[in-house]
Design a protein around this motif. Sequence first.
Motif, mmCIF file in Angstrom:
data_model
loop_
_atom_site.group_PDB
_atom_site.id
_atom_site.type_symbol
_atom_site.label_atom_id
_atom_site.label_comp_id
_atom_site.label_asym_id
_atom_site.label_seq_id
_atom_site.Cartn_x
_atom_site.Cartn_y
_atom_site.Cartn_z
ATOM 1 N N VAL A 228 94.677 46.001 13.075
ATOM 2 C CA VAL A 228 94.658 46.009 14.539
ATOM 3 C C VAL A 228 95.082 47.400 14.985
ATOM 4 O O VAL A 228 96.176 47.861 14.655
ATOM 5 C CB VAL A 228 95.618 44.941 15.117
ATOM 6 C CG1 VAL A 228 95.603 44.982 16.642
ATOM 7 C CG2 VAL A 228 95.217 43.556 14.626
ATOM 8 N N ILE A 229 94.201 48.087 15.704
ATOM 9 C CA ILE A 229 94.453 49.469 16.104
ATOM 10 C C ILE A 229 95.517 49.501 17.192
ATOM 11 O O ILE A 229 95.362 48.855 18.237
ATOM 12 C CB ILE A 229 93.170 50.143 16.624
ATOM 13 C CG1 ILE A 229 92.028 49.942 15.627
ATOM 14 C CG2 ILE A 229 93.419 51.619 16.901
ATOM 15 C CD1 ILE A 229 92.282 50.471 14.245
ATOM 16 N N PRO A 230 96.609 50.258 16.983
ATOM 17 C CA PRO A 230 97.653 50.353 18.011
ATOM 18 C C PRO A 230 97.086 50.874 19.331
ATOM 19 O O PRO A 230 96.330 51.830 19.361
ATOM 20 C CB PRO A 230 98.651 51.352 17.406
ATOM 21 C CG PRO A 230 98.425 51.276 15.926
ATOM 22 C CD PRO A 230 96.951 51.018 15.766
ATOM 23 N N GLY A 231 97.451 50.210 20.427
ATOM 24 C CA GLY A 231 97.000 50.638 21.743
ATOM 25 C C GLY A 231 95.619 50.139 22.111
ATOM 26 O O GLY A 231 95.160 50.365 23.236
ATOM 27 N N GLY A 232 94.932 49.484 21.189
ATOM 28 C CA GLY A 232 93.587 48.978 21.457
ATOM 29 C C GLY A 232 93.618 47.668 22.221
ATOM 30 O O GLY A 232 94.678 47.067 22.446
ATOM 31 N N GLY A 233 92.441 47.212 22.631
ATOM 32 C CA GLY A 233 92.353 45.975 23.404
ATOM 33 C C GLY A 233 92.875 44.773 22.646
ATOM 34 O O GLY A 233 93.552 43.911 23.214
ATOM 35 N N ALA A 234 92.562 44.683 21.343
ATOM 36 C CA ALA A 234 93.013 43.543 20.542
ATOM 37 C C ALA A 234 94.530 43.521 20.420
ATOM 38 O O ALA A 234 95.152 42.456 20.504
ATOM 39 C CB ALA A 234 92.368 43.597 19.162
ATOM 40 N N ALA A 235 95.124 44.692 20.210
ATOM 41 C CA ALA A 235 96.579 44.776 20.091
ATOM 42 C C ALA A 235 97.250 44.334 21.388
ATOM 43 O O ALA A 235 98.237 43.585 21.372
ATOM 44 C CB ALA A 235 96.993 46.199 19.728
ATOM 45 N N GLN A 236 96.715 44.782 22.523
ATOM 46 C CA GLN A 236 97.296 44.412 23.807
ATOM 47 C C GLN A 236 97.119 42.928 24.109
ATOM 48 O O GLN A 236 97.942 42.316 24.790
ATOM 49 C CB GLN A 236 96.679 45.262 24.914
ATOM 50 C CG GLN A 236 97.063 46.735 24.829
ATOM 51 C CD GLN A 236 96.457 47.565 25.940
ATOM 52 O OE1 GLN A 236 95.724 47.069 26.785
ATOM 53 N NE2 GLN A 236 96.767 48.867 25.941
ATOM 54 N N ALA A 237 96.033 42.344 23.592
ATOM 55 C CA ALA A 237 95.796 40.910 23.827
ATOM 56 C C ALA A 237 96.658 40.037 22.927
ATOM 57 O O ALA A 237 96.866 38.853 23.224
ATOM 58 C CB ALA A 237 94.325 40.585 23.604
ATOM 59 N N GLY A 238 97.171 40.606 21.816
ATOM 60 C CA GLY A 238 98.050 39.847 20.942
ATOM 61 C C GLY A 238 97.481 39.481 19.591
ATOM 62 O O GLY A 238 98.094 38.704 18.851
ATOM 63 N N LEU A 239 96.303 39.996 19.219
ATOM 64 C CA LEU A 239 95.761 39.714 17.894
ATOM 65 C C LEU A 239 96.628 40.378 16.829
ATOM 66 O O LEU A 239 97.239 41.426 17.068
ATOM 67 C CB LEU A 239 94.315 40.200 17.775
ATOM 68 C CG LEU A 239 93.247 39.146 18.129
ATOM 69 C CD1 LEU A 239 93.175 38.969 19.636
ATOM 70 C CD2 LEU A 239 91.887 39.561 17.598
ATOM 71 N N GLU A 240 96.633 39.810 15.649
ATOM 72 C CA GLU A 240 97.456 40.314 14.558
ATOM 73 C C GLU A 240 96.647 40.412 13.274
ATOM 74 O O GLU A 240 95.633 39.705 13.108
ATOM 75 C CB GLU A 240 98.653 39.383 14.326
ATOM 76 C CG GLU A 240 99.594 39.254 15.515
ATOM 77 C CD GLU A 240 100.717 38.249 15.259
ATOM 78 O OE1 GLU A 240 100.736 37.649 14.146
ATOM 79 O OE2 GLU A 240 101.554 38.066 16.158
ATOM 80 N N LYS A 241 97.121 41.267 12.384
ATOM 81 C CA LYS A 241 96.511 41.345 11.060
ATOM 82 C C LYS A 241 96.639 39.987 10.376
ATOM 83 O O LYS A 241 97.693 39.341 10.432
ATOM 84 C CB LYS A 241 97.204 42.413 10.216
ATOM 85 C CG LYS A 241 96.635 42.534 8.813
ATOM 86 C CD LYS A 241 97.330 43.632 8.012
ATOM 87 C CE LYS A 241 96.744 43.702 6.603
ATOM 88 N NZ LYS A 241 97.378 44.770 5.798
ATOM 89 N N GLY A 242 95.556 39.530 9.741
ATOM 90 C CA GLY A 242 95.555 38.237 9.080
ATOM 91 C C GLY A 242 94.930 37.138 9.918
ATOM 92 O O GLY A 242 94.630 36.060 9.389
ATOM 93 N N ASP A 243 94.723 37.403 11.220
ATOM 94 C CA ASP A 243 93.997 36.427 12.042
ATOM 95 C C ASP A 243 92.562 36.313 11.550
ATOM 96 O O ASP A 243 91.988 37.282 11.047
ATOM 97 C CB ASP A 243 93.988 36.864 13.514
ATOM 98 C CG ASP A 243 95.335 36.674 14.200
ATOM 99 O OD1 ASP A 243 96.177 35.951 13.647
ATOM 100 O OD2 ASP A 243 95.524 37.271 15.282
#
Length: 514
Positions: free
Chosen positions: A343-358
Amino acid sequence: MKKFGLTLLTAFVGGAMALGGYRLVENKYASNMSFEDKQKVYLASNHMSPATTLSSAGQTDFTEAAAAVTPAVVYIRTTYSSQPDNGQQSQLQQMFGDMFGQRVRPQMAPEMASGSGVIISPDGYIVTNNHVVDKAEKIEVVTNDHQDFKAKVIGTDPSTDLALIKIEGHDLPIVKLGNSDNVRVGEWVLAVGNPFKLTSTVTAGIVSAKGRNIGIIGSEDNQDENQNPFGRTQYQGQPKLNKAIESFIQTDAAINPGNSGGALVNTNGELIGINSAIASHTGSYEGYGFAIPINLAKKVLDDIEKYGAVKRGYVGISFKELDQDAAQQLHIDRTVGLYVDQVIPGGGAAQAGLEKGDIITKVEGNKVYESSDLQERVGRLEPGDKIHLTVLRGNDEKNFTVTLKPEAPVAKVAVSKSAEELFNKFGASFIPVSSTQKAKFHINAGVVVTQVRDGGLFDYTEVPVGSVITEINRQPIANIDDIDHALNNLKNGLLTISGYYPDGSKLRSTIQVQ
């Protein structure tokens, strides 16, 4: 009688004013309209009603669809400048020409190529493939009624292999844009193009599959791979272009050299795809053709027409497509979906709450089976748009709304004389790795490839942009000076490059540079 004449005159004047006002409004707002909206105006003003949607299985007479589409499919001739070299071949040509199967010989006349295109706007906009017009010095368009035009490139998008070109014309025939989301496996389709320079050829088949990701966009030619008649090959390894968006419609309608950029239409004569590639061992049709879905193309073409380039949004993750092998490697029991490995820091996924392993299981409520299920949907959107993802985290299913972000810009660094000289030698540019990249690749130092020049050394070695170089000839590489030193201290003219491809797989390439 006079009253009747006055009424008739009033009606006529009123109608003329209404028509004139309509044309004024049409011209005023045309520049802000999408190609699909322009077509609706054109069809309405010419009293053409869209065909009633029918199941292709219930309509096997293709004559009306062929008659409607053929006038708007054009023949494209391209010319590539090639100067005689009088034996003065470049060093790279001499070193790598035979190795990579290139024709290294004096060229006394411009080289020619051909393909197809589809008119999508009555004022002369034409969609084709990027690889049909890429690097062409001159582009000629021949219409179905044998009119010749000079075309100019409005813009291209290598990530989808699409290009928008234009000829000067008005009231030209068009192919109505369809809806590729409604395409069903098994339905009848027609491929219209110019195979083997046989202009205005129509072939029929069915939709064999949807959402195909065959890794062909951006791949390099390999003599041992399945040859593609459009100058491309089936992908077997790391593609040069690591941002390719592929979600092809697969068809068994006969497609051959020259069909590239032509139309794939349903039996209503609606454009559902742009023919782009085939899978073949012989270079000719073997039953497997691939077309870019028109719903993806609409966004690309509208952006090119408005901005000159495609504005894309990014989720901000890297992922692995799950299957049995991937599941075993990751020690999970899920074999369908997309495994989020970064999950790229500062990206849309990170801000939405996605995590590595999802594990992404749905996109906009639709099940995810392949990477193309996510890539095509995102490819239609822009920065700021939202996309709804369903992920499996442990045993729980969670929903997230991700706001797409623009691509992070490449860090700008001052270019020294040494870096300029290195670019000329390698045909590539570099910057030191960031702390994020160090963590991703588990390294302490290295350089990132930020640019690759066509025909340069890195182009021939298939080292793509985004790759990380950690060693050259077993010498650690931490900065540009280390690369320059390694290049000037070769042993036996051998250059061995080690590091990682953008997806994290190991890179190792050895070439002879003397």
